[in-house]
Design a protein around this motif. Structure first.
Motif, PDB file in Angstrom:
ATOM      1  N   MET A  51       2.599  -4.785   3.314  1.00  0.00           N
ATOM      2  CA  MET A  51       3.728  -3.862   3.337  1.00  0.00           C
ATOM      3  C   MET A  51       3.209  -2.434   3.123  1.00  0.00           C
ATOM      4  O   MET A  51       2.360  -2.196   2.263  1.00  0.00           O
ATOM      5  N   LEU A  52       3.738  -1.512   3.913  1.00  0.00           N
ATOM      6  CA  LEU A  52       3.236  -0.134   3.917  1.00  0.00           C
ATOM      7  C   LEU A  52       4.347   0.833   3.538  1.00  0.00           C
ATOM      8  O   LEU A  52       5.435   0.796   4.099  1.00  0.00           O
ATOM      9  N   TRP A  53       4.057   1.693   2.568  1.00  0.00           N
ATOM     10  CA  TRP A  53       4.966   2.765   2.181  1.00  0.00           C
ATOM     11  C   TRP A  53       4.206   4.068   2.268  1.00  0.00           C
ATOM     12  O   TRP A  53       3.065   4.171   1.785  1.00  0.00           O
ATOM     13  N   ASN A  54       4.797   5.070   2.913  1.00  0.00           N
ATOM     14  CA  ASN A  54       4.119   6.340   3.119  1.00  0.00           C
ATOM     15  C   ASN A  54       5.020   7.480   2.677  1.00  0.00           C
ATOM     16  O   ASN A  54       6.190   7.556   3.077  1.00  0.00           O
ATOM     17  N   LEU A  55       4.476   8.373   1.859  1.00  0.00           N
ATOM     18  CA  LEU A  55       5.266   9.484   1.327  1.00  0.00           C
ATOM     19  C   LEU A  55       5.802  10.367   2.441  1.00  0.00           C
ATOM     20  O   LEU A  55       6.918  10.890   2.355  1.00  0.00           O
ATOM     21  N   ASN A  56       5.025  10.521   3.516  1.00  0.00           N
ATOM     22  CA  ASN A  56       5.429  11.399   4.608  1.00  0.00           C
ATOM     23  C   ASN A  56       6.674  10.884   5.334  1.00  0.00           C
ATOM     24  O   ASN A  56       7.351  11.652   6.019  1.00  0.00           O
ATOM     25  N   ALA A  57       6.957   9.586   5.178  1.00  0.00           N
ATOM     26  CA  ALA A  57       8.150   9.012   5.815  1.00  0.00           C
ATOM     27  C   ALA A  57       9.258   8.741   4.811  1.00  0.00           C
ATOM     28  O   ALA A  57      10.301   8.200   5.170  1.00  0.00           O
ATOM     29  N   SER A  58       9.036   9.121   3.537  1.00  0.00           N
ATOM     30  CA  SER A  58      10.000   8.749   2.500  1.00  0.00           C
ATOM     31  C   SER A  58      10.215   9.851   1.474  1.00  0.00           C
ATOM     32  O   SER A  58      10.490   9.584   0.311  1.00  0.00           O
ATOM     33  N   MET A  59      10.090  11.102   1.882  1.00  0.00           N
ATOM     34  CA  MET A  59      10.131  12.219   0.943  1.00  0.00           C
ATOM     35  C   MET A  59      11.413  12.235   0.113  1.00  0.00           C
ATOM     36  O   MET A  59      11.388  12.451  -1.099  1.00  0.00           O
ATOM     37  N   TYR A  74       0.863  -1.187   0.000  1.00  0.00           N
ATOM     38  CA  TYR A  74       0.000   0.000   0.000  1.00  0.00           C
ATOM     39  C   TYR A  74       0.898   1.234   0.000  1.00  0.00           C
ATOM     40  O   TYR A  74       1.614   1.494   0.954  1.00  0.00           O
ATOM     41  N   CYS A  75       0.835   2.000  -1.099  1.00  0.00           N
ATOM     42  CA  CYS A  75       1.609   3.235  -1.220  1.00  0.00           C
ATOM     43  C   CYS A  75       0.690   4.413  -0.943  1.00  0.00           C
ATOM     44  O   CYS A  75      -0.176   4.740  -1.765  1.00  0.00           O
ATOM     45  N   ASP A  76       0.879   5.048   0.198  1.00  0.00           N
ATOM     46  CA  ASP A  76      -0.017   6.114   0.652  1.00  0.00           C
ATOM     47  C   ASP A  76       0.665   7.468   0.476  1.00  0.00           C
ATOM     48  O   ASP A  76       1.674   7.752   1.115  1.00  0.00           O
ATOM     49  N   PHE A  77       0.088   8.288  -0.374  1.00  0.00           N
ATOM     50  CA  PHE A  77       0.632   9.612  -0.658  1.00  0.00           C
ATOM     51  C   PHE A  77      -0.136  10.718   0.057  1.00  0.00           C
ATOM     52  O   PHE A  77       0.195  11.888  -0.100  1.00  0.00           O
ATOM     53  N   GLU A  78      -1.167  10.371   0.831  1.00  0.00           N
ATOM     54  CA  GLU A  78      -2.046  11.391   1.383  1.00  0.00           C
ATOM     55  C   GLU A  78      -2.190  11.346   2.897  1.00  0.00           C
ATOM     56  O   GLU A  78      -2.217  12.384   3.542  1.00  0.00           O
ATOM     57  N   ASN A  79      -2.334  10.170   3.466  1.00  0.00           N
ATOM     58  CA  ASN A  79      -2.625  10.052   4.894  1.00  0.00           C
ATOM     59  C   ASN A  79      -1.346  10.085   5.733  1.00  0.00           C
ATOM     60  O   ASN A  79      -0.314   9.555   5.332  1.00  0.00           O
ATOM     61  N   ALA A  80      -1.442  10.693   6.895  1.00  0.00           N
ATOM     62  CA  ALA A  80      -0.309  10.745   7.812  1.00  0.00           C
ATOM     63  C   ALA A  80      -0.015   9.358   8.374  1.00  0.00           C
ATOM     64  O   ALA A  80      -0.908   8.508   8.471  1.00  0.00           O
ATOM     65  N   VAL A  81       1.244   9.136   8.745  1.00  0.00           N
ATOM     66  CA  VAL A  81       1.657   7.835   9.264  1.00  0.00           C
ATOM     67  C   VAL A  81       0.843   7.456  10.501  1.00  0.00           C
ATOM     68  O   VAL A  81       0.404   6.308  10.640  1.00  0.00           O
ATOM     69  N   SER A  82       0.625   8.412  11.393  1.00  0.00           N
ATOM     70  CA  SER A  82      -0.142   8.128  12.615  1.00  0.00           C
ATOM     71  C   SER A  82      -1.593   7.764  12.285  1.00  0.00           C
ATOM     72  O   SER A  82      -2.197   6.913  12.950  1.00  0.00           O
ATOM     73  N   GLN A  83      -2.157   8.403  11.252  1.00  0.00           N
ATOM     74  CA  GLN A  83      -3.520   8.080  10.844  1.00  0.00           C
ATOM     75  C   GLN A  83      -3.602   6.656  10.298  1.00  0.00           C
ATOM     76  O   GLN A  83      -4.572   5.932  10.570  1.00  0.00           O
ATOM     77  N   VAL A  84      -2.591   6.258   9.553  1.00  0.00           N
ATOM     78  CA  VAL A  84      -2.573   4.906   8.991  1.00  0.00           C
ATOM     79  C   VAL A  84      -2.489   3.867  10.099  1.00  0.00           C
ATOM     80  O   VAL A  84      -3.197   2.857  10.079  1.00  0.00           O
ATOM     81  N   ARG A  85      -1.649   4.133  11.084  1.00  0.00           N
ATOM     82  CA  ARG A  85      -1.520   3.178  12.190  1.00  0.00           C
ATOM     83  C   ARG A  85      -2.848   3.029  12.925  1.00  0.00           C
ATOM     84  O   ARG A  85      -3.281   1.903  13.224  1.00  0.00           O
ATOM     85  N   THR A  86      -3.504   4.140  13.213  1.00  0.00           N
ATOM     86  CA  THR A  86      -4.795   4.089  13.903  1.00  0.00           C
ATOM     87  C   THR A  86      -5.821   3.334  13.072  1.00  0.00           C
ATOM     88  O   THR A  86      -6.588   2.512  13.596  1.00  0.00           O
ATOM     89  N   LEU A  87      -5.839   3.602  11.781  1.00  0.00           N
ATOM     90  CA  LEU A  87      -6.792   2.952  10.881  1.00  0.00           C
ATOM     91  C   LEU A  87      -6.591   1.444  10.858  1.00  0.00           C
ATOM     92  O   LEU A  87      -7.552   0.666  10.957  1.00  0.00           O
ATOM     93  N   ILE A  88      -5.342   1.005  10.757  1.00  0.00           N
ATOM     94  CA  ILE A  88      -5.063  -0.435  10.712  1.00  0.00           C
ATOM     95  C   ILE A  88      -5.397  -1.095  12.040  1.00  0.00           C
ATOM     96  O   ILE A  88      -5.942  -2.213  12.081  1.00  0.00           O
ATOM     97  N   ASP A  89      -5.091  -0.425  13.147  1.00  0.00           N
ATOM     98  CA  ASP A  89      -5.429  -0.980  14.466  1.00  0.00           C
ATOM     99  C   ASP A  89      -6.934  -1.219  14.581  1.00  0.00           C
ATOM    100  O   ASP A  89      -7.380  -2.250  15.109  1.00  0.00           O
ATOM    101  N   ARG A  90      -7.722  -0.283  14.085  1.00  0.00           N
ATOM    102  CA  ARG A  90      -9.180  -0.437  14.147  1.00  0.00           C
ATOM    103  C   ARG A  90      -9.659  -1.563  13.232  1.00  0.00           C
ATOM    104  O   ARG A  90     -10.566  -2.326  13.583  1.00  0.00           O
ATOM    105  N   LEU A  91      -9.038  -1.677  12.064  1.00  0.00           N
ATOM    106  CA  LEU A  91      -9.411  -2.747  11.150  1.00  0.00           C
ATOM    107  C   LEU A  91      -9.052  -4.112  11.714  1.00  0.00           C
ATOM    108  O   LEU A  91      -9.794  -5.091  11.514  1.00  0.00           O
ATOM    109  N   LEU A  92      -7.938  -4.215  12.435  1.00  0.00           N
ATOM    110  CA  LEU A  92      -7.576  -5.477  13.069  1.00  0.00           C
ATOM    111  C   LEU A  92      -8.646  -5.911  14.055  1.00  0.00           C
ATOM    112  O   LEU A  92      -9.001  -7.090  14.132  1.00  0.00           O
ATOM    113  N   GLY A  93      -9.163  -4.951  14.811  1.00  0.00           N
ATOM    114  CA  GLY A  93     -10.253  -5.262  15.733  1.00  0.00           C
ATOM    115  C   GLY A  93     -11.511  -5.679  14.994  1.00  0.00           C
ATOM    116  O   GLY A  93     -12.197  -6.629  15.395  1.00  0.00           O
ATOM    117  N   HIS A  94     -11.814  -4.985  13.913  1.00  0.00           N
ATOM    118  CA  HIS A  94     -12.995  -5.305  13.112  1.00  0.00           C
ATOM    119  C   HIS A  94     -12.904  -6.699  12.518  1.00  0.00           C
ATOM    120  O   HIS A  94     -13.910  -7.424  12.450  1.00  0.00           O
TER     121      HIS A  94
END
Length: 339
Positions: A121-129, A90-110
């Motif tokens: 595997m997660l790639w985030n533009l905000n961590a790889s500029m 998943y290559c995320d160019f828009e969401n913040a890293v903290s938002q992605v972590r929260t989102l995945i944690d909630r999906l794991l519960g779901h």
């Protein structure tokens, strides 16, 4: 003419060299190359295909796609559809890293999972500029060899692709080259264009209208939609005030994808966890209509439906037609049948 005949009758060894050079194949060789592979998600997402998901900003594309990614990574059903276990990037160019972590944690519960698998595997533009470039993206895909790559979003990944057809077509050619080398499916996240005074949107409904016309409201040139193998749309329903989301689309070869209604699942604190597929009747029928349907006999006539519904003939007819559209009622001559 003698020279032409000699060229046509050249030895098979020379023909083999020529076909290899130009990557020309026979039907037999093509069949061997295209040995059936399981779809990533049955009846939704094929292997080694270029796909696009379109919807308004804020409708919930990213949460739905992270759920898709997690479902494929663990081989769990996605909205009731069979998913085959595969590596996902998943290559995320828009969401913040903290938002992605929260989102995945909630999906794991779901999804009742303790941890996300290494297959996700997660790639985030905000961590790889400093790392980012389209060339390095291609190298990353080929080296990591995921079977699904989600690019969220197309506009952030390649802004020029939204400006003109030639740019979109050039991007798609480059993506298909990567797909061929890595054997992967690429799913692009895209937006509908914003309506303004000079360029109003069409009034086509994804839920009830011509699905191909609905995609003409996608942002940017038509090649973004026309060049994709599978097109998936997300929209709010027009036939109800429900908070459900409509999902519908079509494939270049497979034809129209089935209409689905999706609803969010919330925890006891009212926090959104993930999505589930909803029964059309639960989404489209009012409480009064659901109660009427429960009270009707297994086989009934129009007069019985009107009596239980407590409204006029036209309102009752509209109610029964809605039930037929949801697959809850069928017509049998002069009577109706539930189920």
């Amino acid at each position: 003419s003698v020279r032409l005949v000699s060229q046509l009758c050249r030895p098979s060894s020379q023909m083999t060299d020529a076909t290899s050079r130009w990557q020309v194949v026979s039907h037999r060789e093509l069949t061997e190359q295209c040995k059936p592979a399981p779809e990533l998600v049955v009846d939704l997402l094929p292997t080694q295909s270029l796909c696009v998901m379109v919807g308004d900003a804020g409708i919930g594309k990213s949460p739905l796609l992270y759920q898709l990614a997690l479902s494929i990574a663990v081989g769990a059903p996605f909205l009731g559809l069979t998913a085959h276990t595969s590596r996902v990037l998943y290559c995320d160019f828009e969401n913040a890293v903290s938002q992605v972590r929260t989102l995945i944690d909630r999906l794991l519960g779901h999804m009742h999972l303790k941890n996300a698998p290494d297959n996700l595997m997660l790639w985030n533009l905000n961590a790889s500029m400093e790392f980012w470039s389209e060339k390095k993206f291609a190298e990353m895909i080929i080296e990591l060899n995921p079977k699904l790559v989600i690019l969220d979003s197309l506009g952030a990944f390649s802004p020029l692709a939204e400006e003109k057809n030639t740019s979109a077509q050039a991007l798609y050619r480059r993506l298909r080259m990567v797909m061929a080398q890595a054997g992967t499916t690429i799913l692009l996240v895209h937006h509908l264009r914003k309506a303004d005074k000079n360029q109003k949107r069409l009034t086509e409904s994804l839920e009830t209208g011509e699905v191909r016309r609905w995609f003409s409201d996608a942002r940017g040139p038509s090649s973004i939609i026309n060049g994709a193998d599978v097109r998936i749309g997300l929209s709010l329903p027009r036939t109800t005030d429900s908070t459900a989301i409509v999902m519908r689309g079509f494939g270049r070869i497979s034809g129209e994808l089935p209409l689905m209604y999706l609803t969010r699942v919330y925890d006891e604190a009212g926090v959104a966890l993930g999505y589930q597929r909803a029964d059309p009747g639960d989404v489209l029928l009012t409480d009064a209509q659901k109660d009427t349907l429960r009270r009707l006999s297994a086989s009934f006539r129009f007069s019985e439906a009107r009596r239980f519904y407590g409204k006029g003939s036209q309102a009752t007819l509209d109610f029964l037609n809605k039930c037929i559209g949801c697959g809850l009622v069928s017509r049998n001559g002069s009577s109706y049948k539930r189920g």
